[in-house]
Design an enzyme around this catalytic site. Sequence first.
Site, PDB file in Angstrom:
ATOM      1  N   ARG A   1      -0.220   8.039  -4.100  1.00 41.83           N
ATOM      2  CA  ARG A   1      -1.086   8.750  -3.157  1.00 41.83           C
ATOM      3  C   ARG A   1      -0.584   8.564  -1.733  1.00 41.83           C
ATOM      4  NH1 ARG A   1      -6.461   6.468  -5.978  1.00 41.83           N
ATOM      5  NH2 ARG A   1      -5.453   4.577  -5.240  1.00 41.83           N
TER       6      ARG A   1
ATOM      7  N   THR B   1       5.424  -0.617   3.372  1.00 39.02           N
ATOM      8  CA  THR B   1       3.989  -0.849   3.578  1.00 39.02           C
ATOM      9  C   THR B   1       3.279  -0.949   2.232  1.00 39.02           C
ATOM     10  OG1 THR B   1       3.609   1.541   3.712  1.00 39.02           O
ATOM     11  CG2 THR B   1       3.926   0.366   5.799  1.00 39.02           C
TER      12      THR B   1
ATOM     13  N   ARG C   1       4.254  -3.063  -1.326  1.00 37.66           N
ATOM     14  CA  ARG C   1       4.187  -4.430  -1.831  1.00 37.66           C
ATOM     15  C   ARG C   1       5.557  -5.074  -1.662  1.00 37.66           C
ATOM     16  NH1 ARG C   1      -0.469  -3.770  -1.636  1.00 37.66           N
ATOM     17  NH2 ARG C   1      -2.070  -3.926  -3.273  1.00 37.66           N
TER      18      ARG C   1
ATOM     19  N   GLU D   1       1.920 -14.697   2.249  1.00 31.98           N
ATOM     20  CA  GLU D   1       1.052 -14.254   3.331  1.00 31.98           C
ATOM     21  C   GLU D   1      -0.046 -15.282   3.554  1.00 31.98           C
ATOM     22  OE1 GLU D   1      -0.296 -10.278   2.475  1.00 31.98           O
ATOM     23  OE2 GLU D   1       1.731  -9.464   2.447  1.00 31.98           O
TER      24      GLU D   1
ATOM     25  N   HIS E   1       0.257  -7.134   7.290  1.00 29.90           N
ATOM     26  CA  HIS E   1      -0.441  -6.538   6.139  1.00 29.90           C
ATOM     27  C   HIS E   1      -1.751  -5.898   6.600  1.00 29.90           C
ATOM     28  CE1 HIS E   1      -0.911  -6.806   1.481  1.00 29.90           C
ATOM     29  NE2 HIS E   1      -1.303  -5.640   1.971  1.00 29.90           N
ATOM     30  N   ALA E   2      -1.634  -5.054   7.615  1.00 30.25           N
ATOM     31  CA  ALA E   2      -2.817  -4.461   8.235  1.00 30.25           C
ATOM     32  C   ALA E   2      -2.792  -2.942   8.225  1.00 30.25           C
ATOM     33  CB  ALA E   2      -2.938  -4.954   9.681  1.00 30.25           C
ATOM     34  N   ALA E   3      -1.864  -2.351   7.478  1.00 28.74           N
ATOM     35  CA  ALA E   3      -1.673  -0.902   7.570  1.00 28.74           C
ATOM     36  C   ALA E   3      -2.919  -0.109   7.197  1.00 28.74           C
ATOM     37  CB  ALA E   3      -0.500  -0.472   6.693  1.00 28.74           C
TER      38      ALA E   3
END
Length: 331
Positions: A161, A240, A242, A270, A289-291
């Site tokens: 997606r 963005t 994994r 992380e 890891h904030a996308a």
Amino acid sequence: MHQGPTVGLALSHALRAALFDGERERELAAAGTVLDCGDPGALGAALPDVDILVTGWGMPRLQPHLLDTAPRLKLIAHAGAAIRPFVTEAVFARGIRVTQAGAGMARPVAEVALAMTLALLHRVHRYDHAMRAQRQWPVVGVVTDHHELYGATVGVVGASRTGRAYIEMVRPLGARVLLSDPYVTSDAAKHLGVELLPLPDLLARCRIACVHAPATPATRHLLGGAELKLLPDGAGLVNTARSWLVDQEALLAELQSGRIDAALDVYDHEPLPADHPYRTLPNVLLTPHAAAATVEGRLRQGQVLASEVARFAAGLPLEHELRAGDLDRFA
């Protein structure tokens, strides 16, 4: 007396506020009786009475011993895309249905991937690093040739997606898009407006490689040392999705050579350790890891969750239901 299922919200108070505005809270309340299970103690006490459980980050995994205390549980609705940290095979074995709100995350993650693509092409990260290091103006010798997205060849690894949302963004900006995905047919690729290629051919031809594949056993280190070496000198890698998909040691070696650049939102460990070599490299752009964590994206996830709960309560088909075989695909 309120009719309908009991809905337990196993979400921190901050996450609940981010996901559900007033309208979505009312939608949940209209579907059933809402219980606040925002801490582990409240969750344990509420589980015996819960028919629907809305889960989010920071909540415990639903192991068999927890499921034993939830005889009425019929649906788990997860706020994110990755369900394996919360859902076990035992959930499906007991006939509990599962849905998730990953569809709400596709747009913001794709936008961040686009922003990273533009930054790598224009070497924004290298200029920023050089200026912060107090190099003399103008910056000389620290930035290689930079390029426009218009006419650039962009390789997309995985038509998820998010991958499809990214394709829909870069194509109107003039990028030539290559795609590698074993599940996409030539007709589907034509519809997407992309050229379908095997992964090695894609990597050898693209200026930017953008990773959007799912994390499954088959995609572990999909981009290893041999694959990364196929990228042309000066190319960029955007991840963005994994870190699982890219061999981090091989990537670090390529980055330390200075041959390629990378923009990363995901890591094997992380939070990223303070002494990690990524932090010192001028050819690496890092985000934590904030996308997906936009205001709009969170509300979109909440909309998906509220809609799924309402559909389940009304006996309607779920729009984002997962099956047991999807556990690996949505790891």
